[in-house]
Design an enzyme around this catalytic site. Structure first.
Site, PDB file in Angstrom:
ATOM      1  NE  ARG A  49      -3.774   0.118   1.979  1.00  0.00           N
ATOM      2  CZ  ARG A  49      -4.708   0.533   2.791  1.00  0.00           C
ATOM      3  NH1 ARG A  49      -4.951  -0.121   3.897  1.00  0.00           N
ATOM      4  NH2 ARG A  49      -5.399   1.618   2.520  1.00  0.00           N
ATOM      5  CB  CYS A  50       4.136   1.967   1.265  1.00  0.00           C
ATOM      6  SG  CYS A  50       5.478   3.150   1.299  1.00  0.00           S
ATOM      7  NE  ARG A  51       4.215   8.216  -4.314  1.00  0.00           N
ATOM      8  CZ  ARG A  51       5.347   8.932  -4.359  1.00  0.00           C
ATOM      9  NH1 ARG A  51       6.249   8.675  -5.265  1.00  0.00           N
ATOM     10  NH2 ARG A  51       5.552   9.906  -3.496  1.00  0.00           N
TER      11      ARG A  51
ATOM     12  NE  ARG B 294       2.166   1.050  -5.316  1.00  0.00           N
ATOM     13  CZ  ARG B 294       1.523   1.884  -4.512  1.00  0.00           C
ATOM     14  NH1 ARG B 294       1.068   1.447  -3.347  1.00  0.00           N
ATOM     15  NH2 ARG B 294       1.315   3.142  -4.867  1.00  0.00           N
TER      16      ARG B 294
END
Length: 113
Positions: free
Chosen positions: A9-11, A14
């Protein structure tokens, strides 16, 4: 093998995973919110990073502000807080042998590949 402690969920996490994918090197993904490291594992990670436990805390998280901010905590209490609330762990963490980085910015990951 390279290991990434990842939160999808963390940019930034990712982006860090994409760097590993692009490297072509084998790696293992640990979704630390589901598979929380033990206090011993976290201590080992912190030692590899060469930081103090408080430096691995996401101090802007609501749980930190409500339950821990302003308190005098020992290193072991900070590690225990991360075990109890893995959302507090800064991400992504990438480990390659005896080297480790917090991938903020994600480009730091390239330094240990």
């Amino acid at each position: 093998m390279i290991t990434i402690y990842h939160n999808n969920r963390c940019r930034k996490s990712r982006e860090g995973l994409a760097i590993l994918e692009d490297s072509g090197k084998p790696y293992k993904v640990i979704k630390y919110l589901e598979d929380t490291p033990s206090p011993e594992e976290l201590s080992g990670i912190i030692n590899l990073l060469g930081i103090k436990p408080i430096e691995l805390i996401r101090t802007n998280e609501a749980i930190w502000k409500s339950d821990y901010k302003g308190k005098e905590l020992s290193d072991s209490e900070i590690i225990e807080a991360m075990v109890q609330h893995p959302k507090l762990i800064e991400r992504p963490i990438v480990i390659n042998g005896n080297k480790a980085v917090v991938g903020r910015p994600p480009e730091k990951i390239s330094d240990i590949l």
